[in-house]
Scaffold this motif. Structure first.
Motif, PDB file in Angstrom:
ATOM      1  N   ARG A   9       0.829  -1.198   0.000  1.00  0.00           N
ATOM      2  CA  ARG A   9       0.000   0.000   0.000  1.00  0.00           C
ATOM      3  C   ARG A   9       0.864   1.250   0.000  1.00  0.00           C
ATOM      4  O   ARG A   9       1.959   1.273   0.550  1.00  0.00           O
ATOM      5  CB  ARG A   9      -0.917   0.014   1.224  1.00  0.00           C
ATOM      6  CG  ARG A   9      -1.941  -1.111   1.234  1.00  0.00           C
ATOM      7  CD  ARG A   9      -2.728  -1.070   2.538  1.00  0.00           C
ATOM      8  NE  ARG A   9      -3.404   0.217   2.714  1.00  0.00           N
ATOM      9  CZ  ARG A   9      -3.946   0.610   3.857  1.00  0.00           C
ATOM     10  NH1 ARG A   9      -3.861  -0.170   4.926  1.00  0.00           N
ATOM     11  NH2 ARG A   9      -4.547   1.779   3.940  1.00  0.00           N
ATOM     12  N   ASN A  10       0.338   2.293  -0.591  1.00  0.00           N
ATOM     13  CA  ASN A  10       0.999   3.586  -0.539  1.00  0.00           C
ATOM     14  C   ASN A  10       1.070   4.068   0.911  1.00  0.00           C
ATOM     15  O   ASN A  10       0.088   3.999   1.642  1.00  0.00           O
ATOM     16  CB  ASN A  10       0.207   4.591  -1.396  1.00  0.00           C
ATOM     17  CG  ASN A  10       0.886   5.924  -1.467  1.00  0.00           C
ATOM     18  OD1 ASN A  10       0.911   6.651  -0.494  1.00  0.00           O
ATOM     19  ND2 ASN A  10       1.427   6.225  -2.635  1.00  0.00           N
ATOM     20  N   LEU A  11       2.231   4.556   1.340  1.00  0.00           N
ATOM     21  CA  LEU A  11       2.405   4.942   2.735  1.00  0.00           C
ATOM     22  C   LEU A  11       1.481   6.087   3.124  1.00  0.00           C
ATOM     23  O   LEU A  11       1.024   6.168   4.268  1.00  0.00           O
ATOM     24  CB  LEU A  11       3.866   5.325   2.994  1.00  0.00           C
ATOM     25  CG  LEU A  11       4.922   4.238   2.759  1.00  0.00           C
ATOM     26  CD1 LEU A  11       6.269   4.690   3.265  1.00  0.00           C
ATOM     27  CD2 LEU A  11       4.521   2.930   3.424  1.00  0.00           C
ATOM     28  N   TYR A  12       1.208   6.965   2.187  1.00  0.00           N
ATOM     29  CA  TYR A  12       0.296   8.071   2.485  1.00  0.00           C
ATOM     30  C   TYR A  12      -1.119   7.554   2.708  1.00  0.00           C
ATOM     31  O   TYR A  12      -1.865   8.089   3.534  1.00  0.00           O
ATOM     32  CB  TYR A  12       0.331   9.101   1.355  1.00  0.00           C
ATOM     33  CG  TYR A  12       1.658   9.817   1.234  1.00  0.00           C
ATOM     34  CD1 TYR A  12       1.984  10.867   2.083  1.00  0.00           C
ATOM     35  CD2 TYR A  12       2.596   9.422   0.279  1.00  0.00           C
ATOM     36  CE1 TYR A  12       3.195  11.521   1.981  1.00  0.00           C
ATOM     37  CE2 TYR A  12       3.817  10.073   0.170  1.00  0.00           C
ATOM     38  CZ  TYR A  12       4.117  11.123   1.028  1.00  0.00           C
ATOM     39  OH  TYR A  12       5.320  11.771   0.922  1.00  0.00           O
ATOM     40  N   ASP A  13      -1.499   6.520   1.976  1.00  0.00           N
ATOM     41  CA  ASP A  13      -2.817   5.915   2.186  1.00  0.00           C
ATOM     42  C   ASP A  13      -2.876   5.228   3.542  1.00  0.00           C
ATOM     43  O   ASP A  13      -3.921   5.235   4.211  1.00  0.00           O
ATOM     44  CB  ASP A  13      -3.116   4.908   1.075  1.00  0.00           C
ATOM     45  CG  ASP A  13      -3.278   5.575  -0.286  1.00  0.00           C
ATOM     46  OD1 ASP A  13      -3.558   6.797  -0.292  1.00  0.00           O
ATOM     47  OD2 ASP A  13      -3.110   4.902  -1.311  1.00  0.00           O
ATOM     48  N   ARG A  19      -0.295  13.611  -0.170  1.00  0.00           N
ATOM     49  CA  ARG A  19       1.147  13.580  -0.445  1.00  0.00           C
ATOM     50  C   ARG A  19       1.842  14.862   0.006  1.00  0.00           C
ATOM     51  O   ARG A  19       3.018  14.838   0.344  1.00  0.00           O
ATOM     52  CB  ARG A  19       1.400  13.371  -1.940  1.00  0.00           C
ATOM     53  CG  ARG A  19       1.334  11.905  -2.362  1.00  0.00           C
ATOM     54  CD  ARG A  19       1.878  11.708  -3.762  1.00  0.00           C
ATOM     55  NE  ARG A  19       2.134  10.295  -4.032  1.00  0.00           N
ATOM     56  CZ  ARG A  19       3.256   9.664  -3.756  1.00  0.00           C
ATOM     57  NH1 ARG A  19       4.231  10.332  -3.158  1.00  0.00           N
ATOM     58  NH2 ARG A  19       3.419   8.394  -4.028  1.00  0.00           N
ATOM     59  N   ALA A  54       5.050   2.946   8.351  1.00  0.00           N
ATOM     60  CA  ALA A  54       4.803   4.078   7.465  1.00  0.00           C
ATOM     61  C   ALA A  54       5.195   5.388   8.144  1.00  0.00           C
ATOM     62  O   ALA A  54       5.803   6.282   7.531  1.00  0.00           O
ATOM     63  CB  ALA A  54       3.339   4.110   7.041  1.00  0.00           C
ATOM     64  N   TYR A  67      11.639   8.138  -0.368  1.00  0.00           N
ATOM     65  CA  TYR A  67      10.474   7.319  -0.727  1.00  0.00           C
ATOM     66  C   TYR A  67       9.714   7.955  -1.889  1.00  0.00           C
ATOM     67  O   TYR A  67       9.293   7.272  -2.821  1.00  0.00           O
ATOM     68  CB  TYR A  67       9.555   7.168   0.486  1.00  0.00           C
ATOM     69  CG  TYR A  67       8.215   6.563   0.153  1.00  0.00           C
ATOM     70  CD1 TYR A  67       8.090   5.204  -0.150  1.00  0.00           C
ATOM     71  CD2 TYR A  67       7.070   7.352   0.125  1.00  0.00           C
ATOM     72  CE1 TYR A  67       6.864   4.657  -0.475  1.00  0.00           C
ATOM     73  CE2 TYR A  67       5.844   6.812  -0.199  1.00  0.00           C
ATOM     74  CZ  TYR A  67       5.738   5.448  -0.496  1.00  0.00           C
ATOM     75  OH  TYR A  67       4.528   4.914  -0.820  1.00  0.00           O
ATOM     76  N   ASP A  68       9.526   9.265  -1.864  1.00  0.00           N
ATOM     77  CA  ASP A  68       8.800   9.944  -2.930  1.00  0.00           C
ATOM     78  C   ASP A  68       9.506   9.788  -4.273  1.00  0.00           C
ATOM     79  O   ASP A  68       8.858   9.697  -5.328  1.00  0.00           O
ATOM     80  CB  ASP A  68       8.652  11.432  -2.602  1.00  0.00           C
ATOM     81  CG  ASP A  68       7.682  11.671  -1.458  1.00  0.00           C
ATOM     82  OD1 ASP A  68       6.872  10.764  -1.179  1.00  0.00           O
ATOM     83  OD2 ASP A  68       7.744  12.746  -0.838  1.00  0.00           O
ATOM     84  N   GLY A  71      10.433   5.252  -4.185  1.00  0.00           N
ATOM     85  CA  GLY A  71       9.462   4.272  -3.734  1.00  0.00           C
ATOM     86  C   GLY A  71      10.035   3.268  -2.743  1.00  0.00           C
ATOM     87  O   GLY A  71       9.341   2.329  -2.339  1.00  0.00           O
ATOM     88  N   THR A  73      11.044   1.585   0.652  1.00  0.00           N
ATOM     89  CA  THR A  73      10.446   1.627   1.986  1.00  0.00           C
ATOM     90  C   THR A  73      11.336   0.989   3.044  1.00  0.00           C
ATOM     91  O   THR A  73      10.887   0.787   4.177  1.00  0.00           O
ATOM     92  CB  THR A  73       9.087   0.910   1.977  1.00  0.00           C
ATOM     93  OG1 THR A  73       9.278  -0.444   1.530  1.00  0.00           O
ATOM     94  CG2 THR A  73       8.104   1.618   1.065  1.00  0.00           C
TER      95      THR A  73
END
Length: 863
Positions: A9-13, A19, A54, A67-68, A71, A73
């Motif tokens: 999953r996207n860390l922001y999600d 973002r 996250a 990460y941005d 990607g 992690t």
């Protein structure tokens, strides 16, 4: 490594943030989710581990950037071992800059030791160390972590209990339509790592003044900042090595630089929050008790009161009783306190104010406080004083400063003209740094220009000067007990935040606005500014059910408590004098304007006056050429042969194409205030469900009176024109076959003339896109004949930014509750604040229905 779930999953999600979320927003989201997902609270262990993983990346600036961009992690080993993460490997090396001469900026060759252009050496000389004046004690304050390292110890800290880590109210700065304003939001307090380090205190703010001038100060706030430079709070918790104790009352202060001056690059203290963490050394302790004559609202303004006291103490030593002092920006709180303090010492105070609405009230108010004379900024004070044989002022106190003072002084201003030759000019500030320096030109003036900042004075010795501040407040307390000092403060809870902001933005107000922040146990509520009812405690239960006082603003409908300020009786008396036939000019009341000439005719259409049976009067809007409306009005005349149409032009047509000075948007911002006497089926006072009756007992504000005087002159001219037409038609009925209509300002004039001035009621009025100032006056002067006979047509566009949709909706509800015959028409294809084809068709339809109704009516209006 990050857990498998987080990798998918996207860390922001995972964190539930955008973002571009700020670090504080990420921390707040983590705290909220951690409580929900913690296994001890019944949450899922994997989801909690995913959240922690996250958060570990997004709360680290370097890891988040990595990460941005990539990607990735994973968490590098140096971060796991507690060392600073070096992300240089992930950042591209910037191109090497060509060497340039430090003196002339010309490019240098790689091997050159001197510049070929100016001959300067390759390396610039080292700057000379800054000399410290002899006898000046320079105190170097290291950050707590560095101070602990220097002393060879570990940085101390204490945990903050969970009871302080929940959402609380914050007053934040935002922008709307290019203007800065305030918004109330609920968010977590900014407590770094849920701990207080040494030297920090956790303060619960209790009250904060709303001074919109703070928002207008250049570079003081940015969007998203927490508002507030003043206010009073109570210490709830202290970190290690702090002398303050829980329960102490404090004023958070601005940060200062190494020279002890206000650090303009640092964020304002942001006192507009229920809970905040500040350095103990930046908190001035106040001696305050529950039995003090000064209330919490008074103490929230302690800086303003203290600034006035210190100005008098430091800058009147050379003066004697009877000397003159000129005070610019006198209607603010500091100015009012200065007037009272100076008058108590026997000085002559010449107050200077800007020209704005409520001018007469401001003049009477300041003179009542002790001002010898009150001048407007454009008046020639020197000439007036010399004609009266009065001595010129020996001191000027200026609360504007910067460019404003520069303009005053250099452009034949009151300060340069009115001051004695050796008088001093003091530019004072309350909650910020020194004003922008001004230039004083002219050989006649030999005085000194002095800068004054109360915050900087307080910061030189916070502990010692805080004691002096308390002594000054004690002196003021004694004056309050002896009725020698008055404060006019309007106080609001957070439930009425929007009303407080509207009040604070009122131009020319003579009262302070203070927001009381909620107590900690109350913060389980959401304060969105949309809470509906705030009935005054002084009302009995029956009155609470029956009376609700309504106030309107650009973005909301809110409740206004009963007005109990000192201005109330003045407003009542002023309103009683509004429409007397004879009145002195000094009273500033609206007269009958017997000498007002009829509004001139720009163009006549349709039937000749001798043969006409109906007359339509049309008033164009601000900036419109009257003849532009001829094309759609001619079609009405072609259909109805006995209709006469008069397109009118304002008396000020040649000057600025306007009926009066106020724009439609300014009229909207002025407000709309009325009461509802409701029935028991609607105890909450919901305006949309009300079956009560509108009441208009609330007296007009000074600004409303000023606006009404402008409108009345134009409306009286329309009345004179209608009387001439009545004589030509030789009407004998008790009603008039007239239709008044107009766009924008023209619609306002038409509405006021029809509802407030005509002796005989007319048939109909159409007002389009009109911002109606002092609309409650329509209800105050409403007659039974107008209520039962005159049809009101409101035509508006929801795309209009000048007059937002909430305003005509409330106007329609107000007139409906006043039992008028009113209809509201919304344009479907409008394009904002313009009178386009659809608007003319809508007005034409209203006029057509009026004319058809007259043709079907069995009554002969000429009978």
């Amino acid at each position: 490594m990050v857990s498998p779930g987080a990798a998918k999953r996207n860390l922001y999600d995972v964190m539930g943030v955008a973002r571009d979320a700020s670090l504080s927003a990420i921390r707040a989201a983590y705290r909220k989710l951690a409580v929900q997902l913690h296994p001890d609270k019944g949450g899922d262990r994997e989801a909690f581990a995913e959240l922690q993983a996250a958060y570990a990346i997004l709360c680290n600036v370097a890891l988040r950037q990595r990460y941005d961009e990539t990607g990735k992690t994973d968490v590098p080993d140096e971060v796991r071992k507690g060392r600073r993460f070096d992300d240089s490997a992930h950042v591209p090396t910037p191109p090497k800059e060509e060497p340039k001469c430090w003196k002339c900026n010309l490019a240098l060759a790689a091997s050159a030791k001197f510049c070929q252009e100016c001959g300067a050496p390759r390396e610039a000389p080292a700057p000379k160390p800054k000399e410290v004046p002899a006898g000046k004690n320079v105190k170097v304050q290291l950050p707590p972590a560095l101070q602990a390292l220097v002393e060879g110890r570990t940085l101390e800290s204490v945990p903050v209990p969970d009871e302080y880590e929940h959402e609380v109210a914050h007053i934040t700065v935002t922008e709307k339509d290019g203007k800065r304003t305030l918004r109330l939001v609920d968010t977590y307090p900014m407590i770094e790592n849920s701990r207080l380090i040494e030297g920090q205190v956790l303060v619960q703010m209790r009250a904060v003044p709303l001074t919109m001038s703070d928002l207008n100060a250049e570079n003081r706030y940015s969007c998203g900042d927490v508002y507030g430079c003043q206010g009073i709070g109570q210490v709830r918790m202290v970190g290690p090595r702090v002398s303050l104790k829980p329960g102490d009352w404090v004023l958070p202060l601005h940060d200062v630089d190494a020279d002890g001056e206000i650090d303009l690059d640092a964020l304002p203290p942001g006192t507009g929050r229920v809970l905040g963490v500040w350095k103990a050394e930046r908190c001035a302790k106040l001696e305050f008790s529950a039995d003090s004559p000064l209330t919490i609202a008074n103490m929230a303004l302690a800086k303003s009161i203290g600034a006035a006291c210190l100005l008098v103490k430091e800058h009147t030593k050379k003066l004697s009783a009877g000397d003159g002092i000129i005070l610019n920006c006198a209607n603010g709180l500091v100015g009012q306190v200065l007037i009272q303090l100076l008058a108590a010492k026997g000085f002559k105070v010449y107050a200077v104010v800007r020209k704005h609405s409520g001018e007469q009230w401001i003049r009477e108010k300041l003179q009542g406080l002790g001002a010898t004379r009150v001048f407007q900024i454009h008046e020639d004070v020197r000439e007036i004083l010399e004609e009266e044989g009065a001595a010129l002022p020996l001191l000027a106190l200026d609360g504007v400063g910067g460019q404003g003072t520069n303009q005053l002084v250099q452009e034949a201003s009151i300060l340069r003209q009115a001051l004695a030759k050796t008088a001093d000019l003091v530019c004072f500030g309350v909650a910020g740094g020194n004003h922008q320096a001004v230039t004083l030109a002219g050989k006649k003036w030999k005085g000194n220009l002095l800068q004054f900042s109360f915050d900087e004075w307080l910061s030189k010795d916070v502990t010692g000067n805080a004691k002096l501040l308390n002594e000054m407040l004690l002196d003021v307390t004694q004056m309050v007990k002896q009725n020698a000092m008055k404060f006019v403060i309007k106080e609001y809870p957070t439930e009425r935040f929007n009303m407080a902001v509207l009040n604070a933005r009122q131009i020319g107000r003579t009262h302070a606005v203070v927001m009381h922040l909620p107590k900690l146990p109350e913060n389980h509520r959401k304060y969105t500014g949309e809470d509906s009812v705030a009935v005054p405690d002084s009302l009995d239960p029956d009155a609470q059910r029956k009376l609700g006082r309504r106030s309107w603003d650009l973005d909301f409908l809110d409740w206004e408590a009963a007005n109990g300020d000192e201005e109330h009786q003045w407003r009542v008396d002023k309103e009683r004098r509004l429409f007397r036939s004879t009145v002195s000019p000094e009273e500033g009341a609206i007269q009958k304007y017997q000498d007002t000439s009829p509004t001139p005719i720009a163009q006549e259409l349709g039937c000749h006056a001798d043969k006409a049976r109906q007359v339509l009067f049309w008033l164009p809007g601000r900036g419109e050429i009257p003849q532009e409306h001829a094309h759609w009005l001619e079609s009405l005349c072609e259909t109805h042969r006995e209709l006469r149409v008069l397109i009118l032009e304002p008396h000020q047509l040649e000057q600025d194409l306007k009926w009066y000075d106020m724009t439609d948007n300014e009229a909207v911002q002025l407000g709309l205030r009325f009461s509802i006497v409701d029935d028991e089926r609607n105890p909450g006072g919901d305006l949309s469900r009300s079956r009560g009756v509108a009441s208009f007992e609330v007296p007009l504000l000074p600004s409303e009176i000023d606006a009404l005087q402008q409108v009345e002159v134009a409306a009286t001219g329309l009345k004179r024109r209608a009387q001439l037409e009545e004589q030509r038609l030789k009407l004998r009925s008790h009603t008039l076959p007239f239709f008044f209509g107009g766009f924008g300002q023209g619609g306002v004039v038409a509405l006021y003339a029809a509802m407030c001035l005509m002796e005989k009621p007319i048939d109909a009025v159409a007002f389009c896109h009109s911002g109606i100032p002092a609309a409650s006056m329509l209800g105050k002067r409403l007659t039974p004949q107008v209520r039962t006979h005159t049809r009101l047509h409101a035509v508006y566009d929801k795309a209009d930014q000048e007059v937002p949709a909430s305003f005509p909706e409330t106007i329609h509800q107000m007139l409906s509750l006043a039992r008028c015959k009113v209809s509201l028409y919304w344009l479907q294809n409008g394009d904002g604040h313009e009178f386009l084809q659809e608007a003319s068709q809508t007005v034409g339809t209203c006029a057509h229905l009026w004319l058809q109704g007259m043709e079907r009516s069995p009554l002969d209006p000429f009978r």
